[in-house]
Write an enzyme that holds these catalytic residues in place. Structure first.
Site, short mmCIF file in Angstrom:
data_model
loop_
_atom_site.label_atom_id
_atom_site.label_comp_id
_atom_site.label_asym_id
_atom_site.label_seq_id
_atom_site.Cartn_x
_atom_site.Cartn_y
_atom_site.Cartn_z
N LYS A 1 0.85 -1.19 0.00
CA LYS A 1 0.00 0.00 0.00
C LYS A 1 0.88 1.23 0.00
O LYS A 1 2.00 1.19 0.51
CB LYS A 1 -0.89 0.03 1.26
CG LYS A 1 -2.09 0.93 1.14
CD LYS A 1 -3.23 0.21 0.44
CE LYS A 1 -4.47 1.03 0.35
NZ LYS A 1 -5.64 0.18 0.10
N GLY B 1 -20.52 6.96 2.71
CA GLY B 1 -19.45 7.17 1.74
C GLY B 1 -20.01 7.13 0.34
O GLY B 1 -20.80 6.24 0.00
N ASN C 1 -15.96 6.00 -5.04
CA ASN C 1 -16.07 4.91 -6.02
C ASN C 1 -16.83 3.71 -5.47
O ASN C 1 -17.75 3.20 -6.11
CB ASN C 1 -14.65 4.52 -6.47
CG ASN C 1 -14.65 3.29 -7.35
OD1 ASN C 1 -14.73 2.16 -6.87
ND2 ASN C 1 -14.59 3.49 -8.65
N ALA C 2 -16.49 3.28 -4.26
CA ALA C 2 -17.12 2.08 -3.70
C ALA C 2 -18.58 2.35 -3.29
O ALA C 2 -19.48 1.60 -3.66
CB ALA C 2 -16.31 1.57 -2.51
N GLY C 3 -18.81 3.42 -2.55
CA GLY C 3 -20.15 3.70 -2.03
C GLY C 3 -21.14 4.07 -3.11
O GLY C 3 -22.29 3.60 -3.11
N1 GLU Z 1 -7.31 0.22 -3.08
C1 GLU Z 1 -8.11 -0.93 -3.36
C2 GLU Z 1 -8.17 -1.83 -2.14
O1 GLU Z 1 -8.00 -1.38 -1.03
C3 GLU Z 1 -7.68 -1.64 -4.63
C4 GLU Z 1 -6.31 -2.22 -4.63
C5 GLU Z 1 -5.87 -2.77 -5.98
O2 GLU Z 1 -6.67 -2.80 -6.90
O3 GLU Z 1 -4.70 -3.15 -6.08
O4 GLU Z 1 -8.49 -2.98 -2.23
#
Ligand code: GLU
Length: 411
Positions: free
Chosen positions: A102, A214, A217-219
């Protein structure tokens, strides 16, 4: 407790239940590599500002490290360590051949112009270019980074290497090596898991009341896809606050308003509430798709949602979790619920390496069985150990990492 300490507490809990070899626990409790960089950026007013950035590689036991880059003012090394560790677990839960990593940059993207964002993004990928690459460590979007930022990363990295190397990041625009279905993947993966869970428990999804915290993108995609599936969206929120209407509303219309006016709170004909009030509303499904630590020891007791779907990473603290488990609220944990994003990232990377691109239908056909199998694996462990779903997901992941470590002779 720092976020990384929360992660260690989760590992410890799972390790206790599965009676994990102490040596394995020791290794997975330490990120393998951590890089801190200073990124000088020429701002639009001519002054130079230096931004602090990180890339943490938690594990490459099962394959190259994988995980997003976050741009946020609260980014710090403890947070990035936690998020990197969760990525290793997440990739193992869905059984894709990756470890976890990350990255993050401490900045306020809302205060940066597009040109400053571009210079910062190019500077950051430059600074970490020694340790990332298609076979080494593959970043992706996370909070406040998007396809455009990934395009700058891929372009800059290709320049550094002197050849096209777009497989270095995923979540790119479709016109530049992106995959169909990546944009909606985190939400879609979570919906596949939720619908399967409901089917297994003979619960009809139609008309179930849903609250989504939220609207990124996800929410946002979470709300629109669930709405399409016939569930009733009764509350949503963004960083400015929430909206609520018992009869439900169309999240697509809320999205249009947010896009033109700036916040979900500009949507008319609904009650305006705070984020804190929103997550305590009575509902069947509470989708947590904002930031970490939203449900904690002081508010967990007030949560009325019957099922929680964690599309964000780490939205519930370990103390909060304990209270929810006691209250028999089923939490579908982040490392399972939001793993659709990294799964389609994996598909994107495969397409980049093969230089052969799939249809949206092919992506969905491959995503759905992976998510449903991951749920089944987690439920098997849950029954075996009579644990929570989170503990079971950690056990599935740790077991897979352990098996590979032993085969490789790492422990
Ligand atoms: N940031 C996203 C996660 O937390 C996607 C990570 C990715 O696609 O490598 O899962």
């Amino acid at each position: 407790m720092s976020l990384f300490e929360n992660t260690l507490a989760q590992i410890n809990e799972a390790a206790g239940i599965m009676q994990l070899d102490e040596n394995i626990k020791e290794v997975i409790s330490h990120p393998k590599k951590m890089l801190q960089v200073s990124v000088p950026v020429k701002m639009d007013d001519g002054k130079v500002k230096v931004f602090k950035g990180y890339r943490v590689q938690h594990s490459d036991v099962r394959g190259p490290c994988k995980g997003g880059i976050r741009y946020h003012w609260q980014v710090d090394i403890e947070e990035v360590k936690a998020l990197a560790t969760w990525m290793s677990m997440k990739c193992a839960v869905v059984n894709i051949p990756y470890g976890g990593g990350k990255g993050g940059v401490e900045c306020n993207p809302k205060e940066l112009s597009d040109a400053e964002m571009e210079r910062l993004s190019r500077g950051y990928i430059d600074a970490i270019s020694q340790i990332v690459g298609p076979e080494l460590d593959i970043p992706a979007p996370d909070v406040y980074t998007n396809a455009q930022v990934m395009a700058w990363f891929a372009d800059e990295f290709s320049k550094i290497k002197g050849k096209p190397s777009i497989g270095v990041v995923t979540g790119k625009p479709l016109e530049f090596g992106g995959s169909l279905g990546r944009n909606t993947a985190t939400a879609q993966g979570g919906v596949y898991v939720l619908l399967k869970y409901l089917r297994d428990n003979d619960i009809d999804p139609k008309g179930l009341k849903v609250v989504v915290q939220g609207f990124g993108n996800a929410g946002m995609f979470g709300a629109t896809i669930l709405h399409k599936e016939g569930l009733k969206i009764i509350g949503v929120s963004d960083s400015k606050g929430g909206i609520y209407k018992e009869e439900g509303f169309d999240p697509n219309a809320v999205f249009d308003v947010k896009k033109s006016k700036g916040s979900v709170q500009d949507f008319e004909g609904v009650e305006k509430i705070t984020n804190e009030e929103l997550i305590e509303k009575d509902c069947d499904v509470l989708v947590l798709a904002a930031l970490e630590n939203q449900v904690h020891k002081d508010n967990a007791q007030n949560i009325k949602g019957k099922i929680i779907l964690e599309l964000a990473n780490g939205p519930i603290t370990p103390e909060g979790d304990e209270i929810l488990v006691k209250n028999e609220i089923e939490v579908i944990p982040d490392i399972l619920a939001n793993a659709g994003g990294v799964t389609v990232s994996y598909f994107e990377w495969v397409q980049n390496l093969a230089n052969f691109y799939w249809t949206e239908e092919e992506v969905q056909q491959k995503l759905k069985p992976i998510m449903e199998k991951a749920l089944a694996d987690v439920l098997t462990m849950k029954n075996k150990y009579r644990s929570s779903m989170r503990q079971a997901a950690f056990i599935v992941a740790i077991k897979r990492i352990e098996d590979t470590m032993k085969l490789r002779g790492i422990v």
